[in-house]
Design an enzyme around this catalytic site. Structure first.
Site, PDB file in Angstrom:
ATOM      1  N   GLY A 233       0.829  -1.199   0.000  1.00 48.16           N
ATOM      2  CA  GLY A 233       0.000   0.000   0.000  1.00 48.16           C
ATOM      3  C   GLY A 233       0.861   1.246   0.000  1.00 48.16           C
ATOM      4  O   GLY A 233       2.029   1.224  -0.424  1.00 48.16           O
ATOM      5  N   GLU A 253       5.784  -3.409   0.827  1.00 51.45           N
ATOM      6  CA  GLU A 253       5.856  -3.099  -0.600  1.00 51.45           C
ATOM      7  C   GLU A 253       5.028  -1.838  -0.779  1.00 51.45           C
ATOM      8  O   GLU A 253       3.801  -1.882  -0.797  1.00 51.45           O
ATOM      9  CB  GLU A 253       5.326  -4.270  -1.435  1.00 51.45           C
ATOM     10  N   LEU A 254       5.726  -0.693  -0.887  1.00 52.97           N
ATOM     11  CA  LEU A 254       5.068   0.602  -0.783  1.00 52.97           C
ATOM     12  C   LEU A 254       5.048   1.314  -2.137  1.00 52.97           C
ATOM     13  O   LEU A 254       5.133   0.686  -3.179  1.00 52.97           O
ATOM     14  CB  LEU A 254       5.762   1.438   0.294  1.00 52.97           C
ATOM     15  N   CYS A 287       1.991   0.894  -8.747  1.00 52.20           N
ATOM     16  CA  CYS A 287       3.116   1.565  -8.091  1.00 52.20           C
ATOM     17  C   CYS A 287       4.344   1.658  -8.985  1.00 52.20           C
ATOM     18  O   CYS A 287       5.233   2.461  -8.705  1.00 52.20           O
ATOM     19  CB  CYS A 287       3.460   0.859  -6.775  1.00 52.20           C
ATOM     20  N   GLU A 378       3.843   9.918  -5.370  1.00 48.44           N
ATOM     21  CA  GLU A 378       3.162   8.942  -6.208  1.00 48.44           C
ATOM     22  C   GLU A 378       1.803   9.490  -6.611  1.00 48.44           C
ATOM     23  O   GLU A 378       0.967   9.816  -5.766  1.00 48.44           O
ATOM     24  CB  GLU A 378       3.001   7.635  -5.438  1.00 48.44           C
TER      25      GLU A 378
END
Length: 476
Positions: A233, A253-254, A287, A378
């Site tokens: 996220g 896991e960004l 991402c 992002e």
């Protein structure tokens, strides 16, 4: 629009499916219609799931390899047989274009198969203890043991695939797993959990699912009895989870703002194709979709012309159509956030930057000033920013100036440039002559800096979810 569930009512907690304390609408982002009512858990149900997982952990750790492999293989086979139905369900709950949902299901099939194969490779080694005189006569070897209960928390954008990357390695490693999907997209994950629990090869409580709000997540990650938390996220949410879970092991896991570097010697046609292919898939809600493009000045104008020509081929529309490439984002708030950042950027809009029905028209920006959020943060929408740079040194420095470091790519005909990029770019993955969004599900995947910690991919996630146990024996 309605959907008939293919799994039991309630939530899979313990050995059965229990009644959820509440329900909520799952909304089709394209037109706002209700897909179905989904079960919603609470903190009490999350605590119960942890208790159930802890109770089944010894049996799960003792489960033979063939049973763990059989469960994953059965889920793989069932998913492959129903793949078209899963694809349609993903379109409805995520609003992603059908083309991207087909890719998600295909990758989930590969992930389950790869995890099943990795069960056979989960072993240790002998150790020559007699390197020290005191070790003469001793026999030493190590094995890998399950880390304990795993909590997997997933994002909305690839709910089925992200859940598979939490669940499958946990099962392969012999760990009970509790998955918490994003509130907006629980359906495909519920179905996947049902397939695994229906295999007959696992204790049912080995794979559980609890939906709900932040209190559910807090209850799961703050329980000191669990072995690991695996989260996918945003960076902000990941940081909060890491603080709340400490000292429990956390895999993150960004986010990212993936960069694509275009060298002056590159095949500019191929690079422009890559930006279109890599910048707008999943409507930009990925991402590692292309967000920043750094082009050597000598090629900048030609590249921008080629890119602008291709934008007319990025079809906006109904995600159920096989021709659609950009559809509405997950909810109106996400759309407003992205359009707000475009408007506040001060950049020149080459194309897009406005609403196209409920969707955002595919957008290309130039002249993005320093400090603009569309460049630094992002964006998670169909927006690509293009900036000229004087040379490749400046390009690599600009890539590394980001607080993120997940994937980046470079387009070049020079082998020397390719290896310079691999050496100098500070990211979890560097891709040459392909989009930064390329991910094979059997490779190590993860980032550095604010893009996270730890690695996914079944082999590498299994290593993260196991611990070494050393055995030292002096024969009598």
């Amino acid at each position: 629009m309605t959907f008939q569930a293919e799994w039991p009512a309630g939530l899979p907690v313990g050995d059965g499916w229990v009644e959820a304390p509440a329900t909520s609408d799952v909304i089709f982002p394209y037109d706002g219609s209700v897909v179905t009512r989904a079960p919603v858990g609470d903190a009490a149900l999350a605590a119960r799931a942890v208790d159930e997982a802890l109770a089944v952990a010894p049996a799960m750790a003792a489960l033979p390899s063939h049973a763990r492999r059989a469960a994953l293989t059965a889920a793989h086979d069932a998913l492959r047989e129903r793949r078209e139905e899963f694809e349609r369900l993903l379109v409805l709950e995520t609003g992603k274009p059908l083309a991207d949902c087909k890719v998600e299901v295909a990758r989930t099939v590969v992930t389950l198969a790869t995890a099943a194969e990795e069960v056979a490779r989960l072993h240790g080694e002998t150790v020559p203890l007699d390197l020290l005189p005191s070790g003469e006569g001793l026999i030493g070897f190590w094995t890998r043991r399950p880390i304990g209960v795993v909590v997997g928390i997933t994002g909305f954008n690839y709910p089925l695939l992200l859940a598979a990357h939490k669940i499958a390695p946990a099962v392969a490693a012999g760990c009970p797993v509790i998955v918490k999907p994003a509130p907006a997209t629980p359906l495909a994950t519920l179905w996947l959990v049902h397939l695994l629990r229906s295999s007959g090869a696992l204790p049912p409580a080995a794979v559980q699912l609890v939906t709900g709000d932040v209190e559910v997540g807090r209850t799961l990650v703050e329980d000191r009895r669990i072995g690991a938390v695996s989260f996918t996220g945003s960076a902000a949410a990941g940081h909060a989870i890491a603080r709340a879970a400490a000292p429990t092991k956390v895999l993150l896991e960004l986010g990212s703002n993936a960069a694509l570097v275009v060298a002056a010697d590159a095949d500019l046609e191929a690079a422009a194709d890559a930006v279109v292919r890599g910048g707008y898939y999943a409507s930009g809600q990925a991402c590692i979709s292309v967000q920043r493009v750094l082009v050597e000045e000598a090629a900048h104008e030609e590249f921008l012309t080629l890119l602008a020509e291709r934008m007319k081929d990025v079809t906006v529309g109904d995600p159920r159509s096989p021709h659609t490439r950009v559809a509405p984002l997950i909810d109106p708030a996400a759309t407003d956030r992205v359009l707000g950042r475009i408007g506040a950027s001060g950049a020149r809009v080459v194309t897009g930057g406005v609403r196209d029905g409920r969707a955002i028209a595919p957008t290309v920006l130039t002249g993005v000033p320093e400090g603009a959020e569309v460049w630094d943060e992002e964006i998670f929408g169909p927006v690509v920013c293009v900036r000229p740079v004087p040379d490749l040194d400046a390009a690599f420095d600009a890539v590394n100036a980001s607080r993120y470091g997940l994937h980046a790519s470079v387009y070049t005909r020079s082998l020397a440039t390719a290896f310079a990029a691999i050496e100098r770019i500070d990211a979890g993955g560097v891709v040459v002559n392909e989009v930064p969004g390329f991910r094979a599900d059997n490779m190590p995947y993860g980032g550095v800096k604010d893009s996270g910690a730890g690695r996914e991919g079944p082999r590498f996630a299994i290593e993260e979810l196991t611990v070494t146990r050393m055995a030292i024996i002096r024969p009598s």
